[in-house]
Design an enzyme around this catalytic site. Structure first.
Site, PDB file in Angstrom:
ATOM      1  N   ILE A 271       0.838  -1.212   0.000  1.00  0.00           N
ATOM      2  CA  ILE A 271       0.000   0.000   0.000  1.00  0.00           C
ATOM      3  C   ILE A 271       0.868   1.256   0.000  1.00  0.00           C
ATOM      4  CG2 ILE A 271      -0.369   0.292   2.509  1.00  0.00           C
ATOM      5  CD1 ILE A 271      -2.975   0.614  -0.345  1.00  0.00           C
TER       6      ILE A 271
ATOM      7  N   SER B 102      11.733   0.740   7.047  1.00  0.00           N
ATOM      8  CA  SER B 102      11.174  -0.595   6.783  1.00  0.00           C
ATOM      9  C   SER B 102      12.288  -1.609   7.007  1.00  0.00           C
ATOM     10  CB  SER B 102      10.660  -0.654   5.328  1.00  0.00           C
ATOM     11  OG  SER B 102       9.629  -1.580   5.190  1.00  0.00           O
TER      12      SER B 102
ATOM     13  N   LYS C 106      -5.578   1.695   7.783  1.00  0.00           N
ATOM     14  CA  LYS C 106      -6.666   0.946   8.419  1.00  0.00           C
ATOM     15  C   LYS C 106      -6.230  -0.518   8.591  1.00  0.00           C
ATOM     16  CE  LYS C 106      -7.704  -1.452   4.708  1.00  0.00           C
ATOM     17  NZ  LYS C 106      -7.988  -2.849   4.544  1.00  0.00           N
TER      18      LYS C 106
ATOM     19  N   ASP D 295     -10.201  -7.611   6.482  1.00  0.00           N
ATOM     20  CA  ASP D 295      -9.240  -6.579   6.047  1.00  0.00           C
ATOM     21  C   ASP D 295      -9.838  -5.760   4.900  1.00  0.00           C
ATOM     22  OD1 ASP D 295      -6.154  -5.728   6.253  1.00  0.00           O
ATOM     23  OD2 ASP D 295      -6.766  -5.772   4.154  1.00  0.00           O
TER      24      ASP D 295
HETATM   25  P1  NAP Z   1       2.616  -5.437   3.093  1.00  0.00           P
HETATM   26  O1  NAP Z   1       2.771  -5.380   1.619  1.00  0.00           O
HETATM   27  O2  NAP Z   1       2.872  -6.723   3.787  1.00  0.00           O
HETATM   28  O3  NAP Z   1       3.538  -4.285   3.694  1.00  0.00           O
HETATM   29  C1  NAP Z   1       3.708  -4.099   5.059  1.00  0.00           C
HETATM   30  C2  NAP Z   1       5.113  -3.570   5.284  1.00  0.00           C
HETATM   31  O4  NAP Z   1       5.284  -3.291   6.666  1.00  0.00           O
HETATM   32  C3  NAP Z   1       6.193  -4.554   4.899  1.00  0.00           C
HETATM   33  O5  NAP Z   1       6.843  -4.051   3.747  1.00  0.00           O
HETATM   34  C4  NAP Z   1       7.129  -4.612   6.114  1.00  0.00           C
HETATM   35  O6  NAP Z   1       8.474  -4.299   5.853  1.00  0.00           O
HETATM   36  C5  NAP Z   1       6.654  -3.453   6.951  1.00  0.00           C
HETATM   37  N1  NAP Z   1       6.868  -3.647   8.383  1.00  0.00           N
HETATM   38  C6  NAP Z   1       6.556  -4.710   9.151  1.00  0.00           C
HETATM   39  N2  NAP Z   1       6.918  -4.475  10.427  1.00  0.00           N
HETATM   40  C7  NAP Z   1       7.487  -3.236  10.462  1.00  0.00           C
HETATM   41  C8  NAP Z   1       8.053  -2.428  11.476  1.00  0.00           C
HETATM   42  N3  NAP Z   1       8.116  -2.822  12.743  1.00  0.00           N
HETATM   43  N4  NAP Z   1       8.535  -1.203  11.124  1.00  0.00           N
HETATM   44  C9  NAP Z   1       8.472  -0.761   9.874  1.00  0.00           C
HETATM   45  N5  NAP Z   1       7.948  -1.489   8.861  1.00  0.00           N
HETATM   46  C10 NAP Z   1       7.446  -2.717   9.161  1.00  0.00           C
HETATM   47  O7  NAP Z   1       1.141  -4.991   3.521  1.00  0.00           O
HETATM   48  P2  NAP Z   1       0.177  -3.925   2.797  1.00  0.00           P
HETATM   49  O8  NAP Z   1      -0.710  -4.619   1.844  1.00  0.00           O
HETATM   50  O9  NAP Z   1       0.955  -2.788   2.319  1.00  0.00           O
HETATM   51  O10 NAP Z   1      -0.757  -3.539   4.035  1.00  0.00           O
HETATM   52  C11 NAP Z   1      -0.302  -2.703   5.079  1.00  0.00           C
HETATM   53  C12 NAP Z   1      -1.513  -2.082   5.743  1.00  0.00           C
HETATM   54  O11 NAP Z   1      -2.211  -1.334   4.749  1.00  0.00           O
HETATM   55  C13 NAP Z   1      -2.503  -3.107   6.285  1.00  0.00           C
HETATM   56  O12 NAP Z   1      -3.042  -2.684   7.505  1.00  0.00           O
HETATM   57  C14 NAP Z   1      -3.595  -3.161   5.235  1.00  0.00           C
HETATM   58  O13 NAP Z   1      -4.862  -3.449   5.789  1.00  0.00           O
HETATM   59  C15 NAP Z   1      -3.567  -1.732   4.695  1.00  0.00           C
HETATM   60  N6  NAP Z   1      -4.062  -1.627   3.319  1.00  0.00           N
HETATM   61  C16 NAP Z   1      -3.640  -2.503   2.349  1.00  0.00           C
HETATM   62  C17 NAP Z   1      -4.200  -2.439   1.068  1.00  0.00           C
HETATM   63  C18 NAP Z   1      -3.779  -3.388  -0.064  1.00  0.00           C
HETATM   64  O14 NAP Z   1      -4.397  -3.325  -1.142  1.00  0.00           O
HETATM   65  N7  NAP Z   1      -2.786  -4.249   0.104  1.00  0.00           N
HETATM   66  C19 NAP Z   1      -5.144  -1.460   0.773  1.00  0.00           C
HETATM   67  C20 NAP Z   1      -5.490  -0.533   1.756  1.00  0.00           C
HETATM   68  C21 NAP Z   1      -4.946  -0.641   3.026  1.00  0.00           C
HETATM   69  P3  NAP Z   1       9.621  -5.067   5.038  1.00  0.00           P
HETATM   70  O15 NAP Z   1       9.070  -5.319   3.665  1.00  0.00           O
HETATM   71  O16 NAP Z   1      10.724  -4.061   5.020  1.00  0.00           O
HETATM   72  O17 NAP Z   1       9.946  -6.321   5.775  1.00  0.00           O
END
Ligand code: NAP
Length: 315
Positions: A21, A43, A97, A175
């Site tokens: 995201i 990150s 969120k 989610d």
């Molecule tokens: P994601 O691709 O798994 O990304 C999450 C990131 O958080 C990872 O890149 C990870 O880092 C990082 N992370 C984990 N622990 C951390 C820490 N302690 N400090 C700093 N960074 C850390 O997940 P995502 O899809 O982007 O989703 C993230 C949030 O956005 C969720 O709550 C989700 O509900 C929301 N969201 C997602 C979408 C979607 O379409 N995917 C849409 C709207 C909202 P590393 O890669 O560096 O290990």
């Protein structure tokens, strides 16, 4: 914000969690908004080709006093500690969120931000979809008879390889489902009460892959919600409203509103630019917006939900 900062000075932002995201939405929305300057990201493992990066948020904030706000784009289970740390370091906080893994975390953050007179913002992106405000305006003055949410998408497409979505503290199919609930709770003036829930949990996982909710307004208007992460092909993100004067269908996640078959509003996606406009206003005014109602509905569904084990899931 510092008293030396004027409305013309861009707000320095640090992104925390450089995942899907952050890449898809936060970076482009921040870079397109002159009210902000994207300074750096933190990150643990991911890297960006052109932005300055840090392995952890503390190091980023220590190196950059010019970062006045952080956008927390991590999975929800690590967000609380990061939000507390950022507030204690004097920074404004945007929470992706859901705003916390639990309601207690959200309450604690609200109190901490208020005590420190700092901005905290729960970013419910679906509420910024272009037909949501027109739908609320249409509903005002009409009597809602019933509502139905159909929110069905393909988890492999939207969360490719993201194992965390199946861990305790993540929401599984809620989610995306919480996006529909964020729209519903914005449209209605009454609270949404959970009367029952069916949760379908893969045999090898901790969170549901599908869920059916039996909801109602406080005064008893029935609302049915169906969430499913197993839908391939066309994706469905609809909220349907039956009223005493017409039937509205909010589709495409809130981008299109049809009333009795006629299109009343439709516009391209601009949810994250909308979120950052709101966030800029909150930071400039030193105010907060932290609505936990969509998460409260999900929590109540987990409290009341009957669980059925379904086929094991792998990406
Ligand atoms: P994601 O691709 O798994 O990304 C999450 C990131 O958080 C990872 O890149 C990870 O880092 C990082 N992370 C984990 N622990 C951390 C820490 N302690 N400090 C700093 N960074 C850390 O997940 P995502 O899809 O982007 O989703 C993230 C949030 O956005 C969720 O709550 C989700 O509900 C929301 N969201 C997602 C979408 C979607 O379409 N995917 C849409 C709207 C909202 P590393 O890669 O560096 O290990």
């Amino acid at each position: 914000m510092s008293s030396e900062t004027t409305d013309a000075t861009p707000i320095g932002v640090g992104i925390v969690g450089l995942g899907k995201i952050a890449h898809d939405q936060h970076i482009p929305a921040i870079q397109a908004n002159p009210a902000f300057k994207l300074v750096a990201y933190a990150s643990p493992t991911s890297a960006h080709t052109s932005l300055e990066g840090f392995k952890d948020m503390g190091a980023m904030l220590a190196a950059h006093p010019d970062i006045q706000a952080v956008s927390l784009c991590t999975p929800p289970t690590v967000r609380f500690a990061l939000a507390r740390q950022a507030l204690e370091a004097g920074r404004a906080v945007l929470l992706e969120k859901p705003p916390g893994a639990t309601l207690g975390e959200v309450d604690a953050l609200r109190d901490l931000a208020a005590a420190r007179k700092q901005t905290i913002f729960a970013a419910w992106h679906a509420r910024e979809a272009p037909a949501v405000d027109p739908a609320k305006a249409w509903l005002a003055g009409r009597q809602l008879k019933s509502a139905r949410i159909i929110w069905k998408e393909d988890v492999r497409h939207w969360h490719p390889g993201q194992e965390w979505v199946w861990s305790p503290g993540a929401l599984g199919v809620f989610d995306p489902g919480i996006n529909a609930l964020s729209i519903l709770t914005k449209l209605l003036d009454e609270r949404v009460i959970v009367r029952g829930a069916e949760l379908f949990v893969p045999a090898n996982r901790q969170t549901p892959i599908a869920a059916n909710l039996d909801l109602a307004t406080e005064t008893g208007v029935p609302i049915r919600a169906e969430f499913d992460w197993r839908q391939t092909g066309a994706q469905t993100w609809n909220v349907e409203l039956e009223t005493d004067r017409g039937r509205a269908v909010l589709s495409l996640g809130g981008a299109k509103l049809e009333v009795d078959g006629k299109v009343l509003a439709e516009a391209p996606d601009a949810e994250y630019p909308g979120l950052y406009r709101v966030f800029a206003g909150l930071v400039r005014a030193g105010r907060s917006e932290l609505d936990a109602e969509p998460l409260r509905v999900v929590a109540d569904a987990f409290l009341l939900g009957a669980r059925t084990a379904v086929e094991a899931f792998s990406f």
